[in-house]
Design a protein around this motif. Sequence first.
Motif, PDB file in Angstrom:
ATOM      1  N   ARG A   1      -4.060 -11.626  -8.883  1.00  0.00           N
ATOM      2  CA  ARG A   1      -2.613 -11.899  -8.847  1.00  0.00           C
ATOM      3  C   ARG A   1      -2.271 -13.131  -9.668  1.00  0.00           C
ATOM      4  O   ARG A   1      -1.260 -13.160 -10.384  1.00  0.00           O
ATOM      5  N   ARG A   2      -3.095 -14.164  -9.558  1.00  0.00           N
ATOM      6  CA  ARG A   2      -2.829 -15.377 -10.324  1.00  0.00           C
ATOM      7  C   ARG A   2      -2.981 -15.137 -11.823  1.00  0.00           C
ATOM      8  O   ARG A   2      -2.214 -15.679 -12.623  1.00  0.00           O
TER       9      ARG A   2
ATOM     10  N   VAL B   1      -1.171  -1.676 -10.674  1.00  0.00           N
ATOM     11  CA  VAL B   1       0.041  -1.343 -11.425  1.00  0.00           C
ATOM     12  C   VAL B   1       0.646  -2.661 -11.894  1.00  0.00           C
ATOM     13  O   VAL B   1       0.900  -3.560 -11.082  1.00  0.00           O
ATOM     14  N   VAL B   2       0.863  -2.786 -13.193  1.00  0.00           N
ATOM     15  CA  VAL B   2       1.324  -4.044 -13.786  1.00  0.00           C
ATOM     16  C   VAL B   2       2.712  -3.836 -14.383  1.00  0.00           C
ATOM     17  O   VAL B   2       2.936  -2.882 -15.125  1.00  0.00           O
ATOM     18  N   GLY B   3       3.639  -4.733 -14.051  1.00  0.00           N
ATOM     19  CA  GLY B   3       4.997  -4.656 -14.576  1.00  0.00           C
ATOM     20  C   GLY B   3       5.333  -5.851 -15.445  1.00  0.00           C
ATOM     21  O   GLY B   3       4.653  -6.880 -15.414  1.00  0.00           O
TER      22      GLY B   3
ATOM     23  N   ALA C   1       0.829  -1.207   0.000  1.00  0.00           N
ATOM     24  CA  ALA C   1       0.000   0.000   0.000  1.00  0.00           C
ATOM     25  C   ALA C   1       0.866   1.261   0.000  1.00  0.00           C
ATOM     26  O   ALA C   1       0.573   2.225  -0.716  1.00  0.00           O
ATOM     27  N   VAL C   2       1.936   1.242   0.795  1.00  0.00           N
ATOM     28  CA  VAL C   2       2.832   2.406   0.840  1.00  0.00           C
ATOM     29  C   VAL C   2       3.528   2.595  -0.504  1.00  0.00           C
ATOM     30  O   VAL C   2       3.651   3.714  -1.009  1.00  0.00           O
ATOM     31  N   LEU C   3       4.000   1.488  -1.104  1.00  0.00           N
ATOM     32  CA  LEU C   3       4.665   1.573  -2.403  1.00  0.00           C
ATOM     33  C   LEU C   3       3.700   2.070  -3.474  1.00  0.00           C
ATOM     34  O   LEU C   3       4.060   2.923  -4.298  1.00  0.00           O
ATOM     35  N   LEU C   4       2.475   1.545  -3.482  1.00  0.00           N
ATOM     36  CA  LEU C   4       1.495   1.969  -4.481  1.00  0.00           C
ATOM     37  C   LEU C   4       1.217   3.462  -4.375  1.00  0.00           C
ATOM     38  O   LEU C   4       1.141   4.168  -5.389  1.00  0.00           O
ATOM     39  N   ASP C   5       1.082   3.955  -3.155  1.00  0.00           N
ATOM     40  CA  ASP C   5       0.845   5.388  -2.966  1.00  0.00           C
ATOM     41  C   ASP C   5       2.019   6.208  -3.489  1.00  0.00           C
ATOM     42  O   ASP C   5       1.826   7.232  -4.151  1.00  0.00           O
ATOM     43  N   ALA C   6       3.248   5.759  -3.206  1.00  0.00           N
ATOM     44  CA  ALA C   6       4.431   6.471  -3.694  1.00  0.00           C
ATOM     45  C   ALA C   6       4.501   6.464  -5.209  1.00  0.00           C
ATOM     46  O   ALA C   6       4.862   7.470  -5.843  1.00  0.00           O
ATOM     47  N   VAL C   7       4.130   5.327  -5.821  1.00  0.00           N
ATOM     48  CA  VAL C   7       4.163   5.216  -7.283  1.00  0.00           C
ATOM     49  C   VAL C   7       3.144   6.147  -7.919  1.00  0.00           C
ATOM     50  O   VAL C   7       3.447   6.887  -8.858  1.00  0.00           O
ATOM     51  N   LEU C   8       1.927   6.143  -7.408  1.00  0.00           N
ATOM     52  CA  LEU C   8       0.865   6.963  -7.997  1.00  0.00           C
ATOM     53  C   LEU C   8       1.129   8.450  -7.822  1.00  0.00           C
ATOM     54  O   LEU C   8       0.718   9.261  -8.668  1.00  0.00           O
ATOM     55  N   ARG C   9       1.798   8.817  -6.754  1.00  0.00           N
ATOM     56  CA  ARG C   9       2.118  10.224  -6.511  1.00  0.00           C
ATOM     57  C   ARG C   9       3.394  10.661  -7.228  1.00  0.00           C
ATOM     58  O   ARG C   9       3.696  11.854  -7.269  1.00  0.00           O
ATOM     59  N   GLY C  10       4.138   9.701  -7.759  1.00  0.00           N
ATOM     60  CA  GLY C  10       5.387  10.052  -8.430  1.00  0.00           C
ATOM     61  C   GLY C  10       6.432  10.575  -7.473  1.00  0.00           C
ATOM     62  O   GLY C  10       7.138  11.541  -7.779  1.00  0.00           O
TER      63      GLY C  10
ATOM     64  N   VAL D   1       2.412  -7.339 -10.069  1.00  0.00           N
ATOM     65  CA  VAL D   1       1.312  -6.402  -9.859  1.00  0.00           C
ATOM     66  C   VAL D   1       1.399  -5.773  -8.476  1.00  0.00           C
ATOM     67  O   VAL D   1       1.858  -6.392  -7.513  1.00  0.00           O
ATOM     68  N   LEU D   2       0.966  -4.522  -8.409  1.00  0.00           N
ATOM     69  CA  LEU D   2       0.661  -3.849  -7.153  1.00  0.00           C
ATOM     70  C   LEU D   2      -0.833  -3.597  -7.176  1.00  0.00           C
ATOM     71  O   LEU D   2      -1.363  -3.052  -8.152  1.00  0.00           O
ATOM     72  N   ILE D   3      -1.530  -3.965  -6.109  1.00  0.00           N
ATOM     73  CA  ILE D   3      -2.984  -3.864  -6.078  1.00  0.00           C
ATOM     74  C   ILE D   3      -3.398  -3.013  -4.888  1.00  0.00           C
ATOM     75  O   ILE D   3      -2.927  -3.226  -3.764  1.00  0.00           O
ATOM     76  N   GLY D   4      -4.287  -2.062  -5.133  1.00  0.00           N
ATOM     77  CA  GLY D   4      -4.799  -1.220  -4.062  1.00  0.00           C
ATOM     78  C   GLY D   4      -6.261  -0.895  -4.284  1.00  0.00           C
ATOM     79  O   GLY D   4      -6.713  -0.740  -5.415  1.00  0.00           O
ATOM     80  N   VAL D   5      -7.009  -0.824  -3.199  1.00  0.00           N
ATOM     81  CA  VAL D   5      -8.422  -0.434  -3.256  1.00  0.00           C
ATOM     82  C   VAL D   5      -8.554   0.923  -2.592  1.00  0.00           C
ATOM     83  O   VAL D   5      -8.248   1.080  -1.405  1.00  0.00           O
ATOM     84  N   GLN D   6      -8.979   1.907  -3.364  1.00  0.00           N
ATOM     85  CA  GLN D   6      -9.158   3.273  -2.875  1.00  0.00           C
ATOM     86  C   GLN D   6     -10.646   3.568  -2.878  1.00  0.00           C
ATOM     87  O   GLN D   6     -11.223   3.888  -3.910  1.00  0.00           O
TER      88      GLN D   6
END
Length: 408
Positions: free
Chosen positions: A212-213, A234-236, A162-171, A222-227
């Motif tokens: 994820r599967r 986020v898919v890599g 969740a912390v990583l996803l927030d950092a990624v989305l905020r740039g 993948v990074l998965i978050g529910v807002q």
Amino acid sequence: MPDSRPPAGTRPISAESLARLRTHLGELNTAILQRVDAALPWYRRLTPDERSHLGLVAQRGLNGFVQWFQKPGVTSGHVLADVFGEAPTELTRSISLQRALQLIRTIVEAVEAVVPEILQDRDQAAVRESMLRYSREVAFALADVYARAAETRGAMDSRLEAVLLDAVLRGQDADEIRHRATAIGWRGERQVLVMAGGAPGPDKPAYVGELRRAAARHKCDVLIGVQSERLVVVVGSVEDSTVVAAALAPWFAEGPVIVGPTVDSLTEAHVSARHVFASLSAAGAHPRAPRPTPTHELLPERVLMGDPTAREALIHGVYRPLLQAGPSLLETVDTYGLLGHSLEATARELYIHTNTVRYRLRRVSELTGWDPLVPRDAYVLHTAITVGRLAEHDAPLGGERPHGERDR
């Protein structure tokens, strides 16, 4: 005197045999360690501290067995404390659950092999039976230890994600993103995109695991978050964005699912996210959009909502190439739209042959990726021309095309 009765359901053992069992605990422990070392190759590859810790577990297990044998009805909670000590989760850091079960099986085999040498014949069957019952209790306790450890790791991983996803989305800072990504095992550094849509309701409780599967089947991270009610992914390591998006879309709720442009790394994923969130807000204006919907499919709607990224994408990706190609293409596609998409009317208005009109419209499609003969594409072209002409009054057109929104 201590109670020497065996646990309920097992045959009794003589006081003499129980005493011999106590006397030979050291011999049993040595036999166990020798058998473990011989039977389990992975044990020899452990560090000395890890081997010492497992040896202590085996010793506690033997002592616990003797105590358990005298206390009928003892619970698996006592077994957990007797065998694994004050910090049972330390075991999960040394070996996997599969190896821990192998260890238990090997210990039982070692005890069964030594029992005939130290006990009377009439008590051997009772001890073997009791050892099997005790090992079952140990296995249940062990499963509980690993389950709790997995839950703890899962909760921690979810917070880190969740912390990583927030950092990624905020740039946020690129080094911080890379550090956090490494901490959760992210490997998809190249070819990253963002998807967003509605989050499934309680009718799909396991959708995160299924998502994820689905990503793993395409070898994607993948990074998965529910807002709130929005699901963001986020898919890599994306090789084919169309295929991956189609595979993940079913795990979103009903409604639009937006797929952002592919960027080169996780640290640039905020660019893709910016397009995605703007497109998600505008998706209601284009109910016939495909699902999933690439962000470039909603450029006109985003412009109407005041999205500056869509405005720049239309100017630099559509209007400017037409302008630089000379006045004929821009004039032709503009006239074609104004005259109701009629080739003949456009040819008469411009005093050219109909085939010339077709040629110019084909060149427009090659330059911009949008085909004037397709009604939806013609709407995008018309919007781009309008936005581009408005921009001419604000500043001269020039500069490089903004990163993120690509030609189809």
